[in-house]
Design an enzyme around this catalytic site. Structure first.
Site, PDB file in Angstrom:
ATOM      1  N   TYR A  37       0.843  -1.201   0.000  1.00 29.31           N
ATOM      2  CA  TYR A  37       0.000   0.000   0.000  1.00 29.31           C
ATOM      3  C   TYR A  37       0.879   1.253   0.000  1.00 29.31           C
ATOM      4  CZ  TYR A  37      -3.596   3.353   1.357  1.00 29.31           C
ATOM      5  OH  TYR A  37      -4.441   4.442   1.388  1.00 29.31           O
ATOM      6  N   LYS A 116     -22.629   2.664  21.684  1.00 33.00           N
ATOM      7  CA  LYS A 116     -22.335   4.102  21.794  1.00 33.00           C
ATOM      8  C   LYS A 116     -20.824   4.279  21.933  1.00 33.00           C
ATOM      9  CE  LYS A 116     -23.704   8.275  24.308  1.00 33.00           C
ATOM     10  NZ  LYS A 116     -22.345   8.768  24.584  1.00 33.00           N
ATOM     11  N   LYS A 288     -32.732   3.538  19.101  1.00 31.44           N
ATOM     12  CA  LYS A 288     -33.431   4.416  18.163  1.00 31.44           C
ATOM     13  C   LYS A 288     -34.695   3.729  17.650  1.00 31.44           C
ATOM     14  CE  LYS A 288     -28.995   6.181  16.404  1.00 31.44           C
ATOM     15  NZ  LYS A 288     -28.121   6.322  15.227  1.00 31.44           N
ATOM     16  N   CYS A 406      18.514   9.388  40.885  1.00 31.27           N
ATOM     17  CA  CYS A 406      17.912   8.230  40.222  1.00 31.27           C
ATOM     18  C   CYS A 406      17.840   7.058  41.199  1.00 31.27           C
ATOM     19  CB  CYS A 406      18.744   7.844  39.000  1.00 31.27           C
ATOM     20  SG  CYS A 406      18.215   6.313  38.224  1.00 31.27           S
ATOM     21  N   CYS A 429      23.029   4.812  32.984  1.00 30.10           N
ATOM     22  CA  CYS A 429      22.115   4.268  33.998  1.00 30.10           C
ATOM     23  C   CYS A 429      21.623   2.885  33.568  1.00 30.10           C
ATOM     24  CB  CYS A 429      20.921   5.207  34.173  1.00 30.10           C
ATOM     25  SG  CYS A 429      19.617   4.540  35.235  1.00 30.10           S
TER      26      CYS A 429
END
Length: 664
Positions: A37, A116, A288, A406, A429
């Site tokens: 694509y 919904k 509805k 730290c 670290c």
């Protein structure tokens, strides 16, 4: 190519891209891989850049984002967009049914019930089948013009499959749960404010003045209603939904028609638990009146239609005690405080911790160790602390102080001006190194099977590696001497590392861990530059020419390659034989002619990874089981597709059988 041939090729590419967009984003039945694509889209963009006179508003190239707007202009809806009244339980639904039937005496009434979606309401206008405007709901009469932004949502067609003179269509733009979680992880790593839930993320993404930012976000949209229309008159809501699907819109598949309110209530209640398995958030269901003639007869109040109501789920919030706040360190050095609390059940899972994001978040909510807190799952996926129950404080609670060192390496931690996050300044670290190596080895990056957090920690603690480039200089003998490894595990790991040397460039770019660069941007960079050295040498303007790359990302890429230590790591990768060039897709059509259906959760692949793998091997993926299905691949907690497959006698594959079929 002469101009006529160019025009013909552009039209051919547009038609192909529209078709495959519809297969992927609307039908959920892709026929080609992302790479194929992307190749067609790049060819189209290239031709249109050379021949701008052939650019049209409905071209797929127009999805990538236009100019940055100064502000959103206000536009009037052709017909008002009303909000819905809410029902919070069975009695409210029964009262709604009584009102409807009293206004339609002697008539039979059917109800169409839909999920919904928890997102942002949008309105789209098509003239002669071409998208000309997108807008927010606003105050119902006028909204904000977000046309450039809605064009970036691939589930929204730029051109209808069956054009009509005029159509105003309404729906909900949303962000899938996984995309929301990934976006917030990225924002947390960058020290940016987090979105509270997928709805806010969708709204914030669509209200960006720069459409390129919207294009970077993974948004989708379901359509469910019409405003003004010329050229079609549906008779029922159910018929309308089918018609919208035929036009090329994505409509939600979970909808039912009932002729009594008791069945409606049972259906609504059946979704209380089922909703958690959906890939998007729903906050209820919409009921509805099915007949559009009856809808017209019922009409509207000042605020809402008399023929519809929203059934809302009760909020799922649990109270628990905050036992501790620990601080974890991410791969970019961000220190993130995390709440540890007594176990609670939320959205079908047991939860014991939640991110507290940063120091400001803790201060704003006045969170203290020992507090009784209320916890929920944002977007049904990410645990979050909603509030503190201050009236239950005993006085024994302790205030939390953000560390200025730290917690892992004891290096200095700083909070830069304008940022919410504290960061560890020590580039060596161990926590940062571990997270960086885990990211480098992850599925979307170099895909080194067997190299997760535990193994990365073992390798670092033993001093066998100090960065991800060191992985390519390991021996099976060294690894086998580590605790809990053994000869076979060591050999498997070394083989996986060796295999990763042949990955294409996009995996390496993503694995480097450049701030702001996700998988899609990494693929676009690889396809554009073809070689890592060319990307390193490129200027910001050239990098920004790529549709998915904005100014911040371009600056981040240049800053990454400006650091001497990063360039040294790349040279080390090259010396080890790691591929740094884009590899054109080699076709292996072993699955040609076969159609697969996936059901349940797979442990070795995400759903999208499995689909892309099938497509890359020449197979097809379908969202439903039929007599044409070749195999059904079954993961954990399979749905009704497994039952249907058994009824039709379709061959069923376990995940392991599927792996052997596609990976051997």
């Amino acid at each position: 190519m002469d101009k006529e041939a160019v025009k013909k090729r552009i039209e051919e590419l547009r038609a192909l891209l529209h078709y495959h967009n519809y297969r992927y984003y609307v039908l959920d039945q892709p026929e080609i891989s992302d790479a194929e694509y992307d190749r067609m889209l790049r060819e189209l963009i290239s031709l249109e850049q050379q021949y701008p006179e052939f650019i049209t508003p409905d071209s797929p190239s127009q999805r990538v984002g236009g100019e940055v707007a100064k502000e959103f202009r206000e536009v009037a809806h052709l017909k008002p967009m009303y909000s819905l009244d809410n029902a919070f339980g069975p009695e409210d639904l029964k009262e709604f049914d009584r009102r409807v039937r009293s206004l339609l005496p002697g008539q039979e009434v059917e109800y169409e019930v839909e999920l919904k979606i928890d997102g942002l309401a949008i309105s789209l206008v098509y003239e002669n089948g071409v998208l000309v405007r997108g807008a927010t709901r606003g105050n119902g009469t006028t909204g904000e013009d977000i046309t450039a932004n809605v064009k970036t949502i691939k589930a929204i067609p730029l051109k209808l499959r069956n054009p009509i003179p005029l159509l105003e269509v309404r729906g909900e733009a949303y962000m899938p749960k996984e995309s929301f979680a990934r976006l917030n992880e990225q924002r947390e790593e960058r020290g940016e404010p987090l979105f509270a839930n997928p709805r806010n993320a969708a709204a914030g993404s669509l209200r960006q003045l720069d459409p390129k930012v919207t294009a970077e976000r993974d948004l989708s949209a379901f359509m469910y209603a019409i405003g003004e229309v010329q050229g079609y008159e549906p008779k029922t809501q159910a018929e309308l939904m089918e018609w919208l699907s035929e036009l090329g819109f994505k409509v939600n598949p979970y909808r039912e028609v009932f002729n009594n309110i008791d069945d409606v209530i049972n259906y609504c209640q059946s979704w209380h638990e089922k909703r958690f398995s959906l890939p998007y958030v729903i906050d209820g269901l919409v009921i509805k009146v099915n007949s559009l003639a009856q809808q017209e007869a019922l009409g509207f109040t000042a605020k809402s239609p008399r023929w519809a109501i929203a059934y809302k789920f009760p909020a799922e919030i649990a109270e628990t005690r905050l036992k501790d706040i620990i601080v974890r360190v991410g791969r970019t050095g961000v220190l993130t405080p995390t709440a540890i609390f007594e176990p609670v059940s939320l959205a079908g899972t047991t939860v014991t911790r939640a991110s507290l994001h940063n120091e400001d978040y803790i201060r704003e909510k006045d969170i203290r160790i020992g507090d009784i807190i209320r916890v929920q799952k944002a977007g049904e996926i990410i645990p979050e602390v909603v509030e503190v129950v201050k009236e239950k404080r005993t006085g024994a609670e302790k205030e939390f102080v953000m560390p200025d060192t730290c917690p892992v390496c004891q290096g200095k931690a700083v909070r830069l001006p304008g940022e919410a996050a504290w960061r560890c300044t020590n580039a060596s670290c161990p926590a940062q190194l571990k997270e960086g190596i885990v990211h480098f080895a992850s599925r979307g990056a170099m895909n080194i099977e067997g190299l997760g957090p535990a193994v990365a920690e073992l390798l670092l603690e033993a001093g066998l590696i100090h960065n991800y480039a060191d992985l390519y200089y390991l021996s099976a003998e060294e690894v086998a001497r580590l605790p809990r490894m053994g000869k076979k595990s060591a050999e498997n790991l070394i083989n996986a590392i060796e295999k990763s040397k042949q990955n294409s460039l996009e995996r390496l770019i993503y694995g480097l861990g450049i701030r702001l660069v996700g998988e899609k941007a990494a693929r676009d960079l690889a396809v554009h530059f073809k070689e890592l050295d060319k990307l390193i040498a490129a200027g910001e303007e050239e990098i920004m020419a790529i549709p998915s790359v904005g100014p911040k990302m371009a600056a981040s890429i240049k800053a990454f390659f400006a650091q001497k230590e990063n360039l040294e790591l790349i040279e080390k990768l090259k010396a080890a034989g790691v591929n740094t060039k884009y590899l054109a897709e080699v076709r292996d059509n072993r699955l040609e002619g076969l159609t697969f259906v996936l059901t349940g959760t797979l442990s070795s692949f995400t759903r999208k990874e499995a689909e892309q793998l099938i497509l890359s091997l020449g197979g097809k993926v379908s969202s439903s089981v039929s007599k044409k299905t070749s195999y059904v691949v079954v993961g954990e907690d399979p749905g009704s597709k497994l039952t249907k497959a058994k009824e039709l006698g379709i061959p069923i594959l376990t995940e392991e059988e599927f792996r052997q079929m596609v990976m051997s």
